[in-house]
Design an enzyme around this catalytic site. Structure first.
Site, PDB file in Angstrom:
ATOM      1  N   LYS A   1       5.898  -2.967  41.716  1.00  0.00           N
ATOM      2  CA  LYS A   1       6.419  -1.605  41.838  1.00  0.00           C
ATOM      3  C   LYS A   1       6.010  -0.760  40.639  1.00  0.00           C
ATOM      4  O   LYS A   1       5.641   0.413  40.786  1.00  0.00           O
ATOM      5  CB  LYS A   1       7.939  -1.648  41.988  1.00  0.00           C
TER       6      LYS A   1
ATOM      7  N   GLN B   1      16.932  -3.978  41.036  1.00  0.00           N
ATOM      8  CA  GLN B   1      16.296  -5.106  41.702  1.00  0.00           C
ATOM      9  C   GLN B   1      17.329  -6.181  42.044  1.00  0.00           C
ATOM     10  O   GLN B   1      18.093  -6.621  41.178  1.00  0.00           O
ATOM     11  CB  GLN B   1      15.197  -5.699  40.819  1.00  0.00           C
TER      12      GLN B   1
ATOM     13  N   ASP C   1      16.122   3.357  47.081  1.00  0.00           N
ATOM     14  CA  ASP C   1      16.211   2.194  47.962  1.00  0.00           C
ATOM     15  C   ASP C   1      17.053   2.491  49.198  1.00  0.00           C
ATOM     16  O   ASP C   1      17.092   1.682  50.128  1.00  0.00           O
ATOM     17  CB  ASP C   1      16.808   1.001  47.206  1.00  0.00           C
TER      18      ASP C   1
END
Length: 280
Positions: A51, A95, A118
């Site tokens: 990412k 994460q 997200d």
């Protein structure tokens, strides 16, 4: 002959569009993505590294935060709160999974919806359910991009989503509904799963069960999207027994190289969108 959908190619096109928009509109103050990695889980470290490379490649700011495995709930919360208040931060990604002892749900809820790249907060999920503008989870959004790139008709199609997770299954069903598909949600416990999936023009499989779907589950001419990814001694495998579908499915995503690249591409697109909203 079954067409293999090239997720890598489509993802590259999205990266290129994002990079062009960043260069054109944010040359003086590029969008910034803050990834947060708690602990040293090897798989998570690889995902975050991918990412971060993508962030830099499209010209955005890499605002990564790395925290020790021993971090307390309040330590992670303080980092999220600081990033939420920082105008240089367009998007925040925590994460997962987190080390034991940390409550991921509570920490995710601290991320403002306008920076929730997200799409996991309750507010983001509510905006999606109501069909209002918001940041949708990256994998389902990427699947919609794949369908569009392949000119797969969605409006009026019968779509079956196998899986009901907050990250993929549920938002996938919502996005397909918004595109006027007739949607059925199934899962690993669905009785006579094949009877349900054989009705699908579009079959999205995100059950997390290796090899769950085979030839007996798929209608001839269907488009099959395999979200599953499982590490085996013979390489990465999906939730679909892809070899069985050659000549049955019209199109199928490979594992790897199908949905996976699209997830990172849509993370870049979501970060850009968050920056655009902040600039209004």
């Amino acid at each position: 002959m079954t067409t293999i959908i090239d997720g890598k190619k489509i993802a590259r096109q999205i990266h290129e569009r994002v990079a062009a928009d960043v260069a054109a509109s944010f040359a003086a103050a590029p969008p910034g993505l803050a990834t947060i990695l708690v602990g040293d889980d090897p798989a998570s470290a690889v995902y975050v590294s991918s990412k971060r490379r993508a962030v830099r490649a499209v010209g955005m700011l890499d605002l990564h935060r790395s925290l020790p495995e021993s971090s307390a709930q309040e330590d992670v919360a303080a980092v999220i709160d600081g990033l939420a208040a920082d105008p240089a931060v367009s998007g925040i990604l925590l994460q997962l999974p987190l080390p034991k002892g940390l409550d991921a749900a509570l920490l995710i809820e601290r991320i403002p919806a306008v920076k929730d790249v997200d799409g996991l907060t309750t507010l983001s999920a509510g905006l999606l359910a109501r069909g209002r503008d918001g940041l949708s989870p990256c994998t389902p959004s990427g699947i919609i991009e794949l369908l569009d790139a392949e000119s797969v008709p969605v409006a009026g199609a019968r779509a079956v989503v196998v899986g009901r997770s907050e990250l993929v299954g549920r938002p996938m069903a919502q996005l397909l509904l918004q595109r006027d598909a007739t949607v059925t949600t199934a899962h690993r416990h669905t009785a006579d799963l094949a009877a349900v999936t054989r009705d699908a023009d579009i079959l999205v499989v995100a059950a997390g069960v290796r090899g769950l779907i085979g030839a007996e589950h798929v209608k001839p001419g269907a488009t099959v999207i395999d979200v599953g990814i499982h590490r085996t001694l013979s390489g990465l495998k999906g939730d679909v027994r892809a070899a069985e579908l050659d000549g049955i499915a019209a199109r199928i995503t490979p594992v790897p190289g199908g949905v996976g690249p699209m997830t990172i591409a849509m993370l870049m697109a979501n970060t850009l969108r968050a920056a655009q909203w902040a600039a209004l």
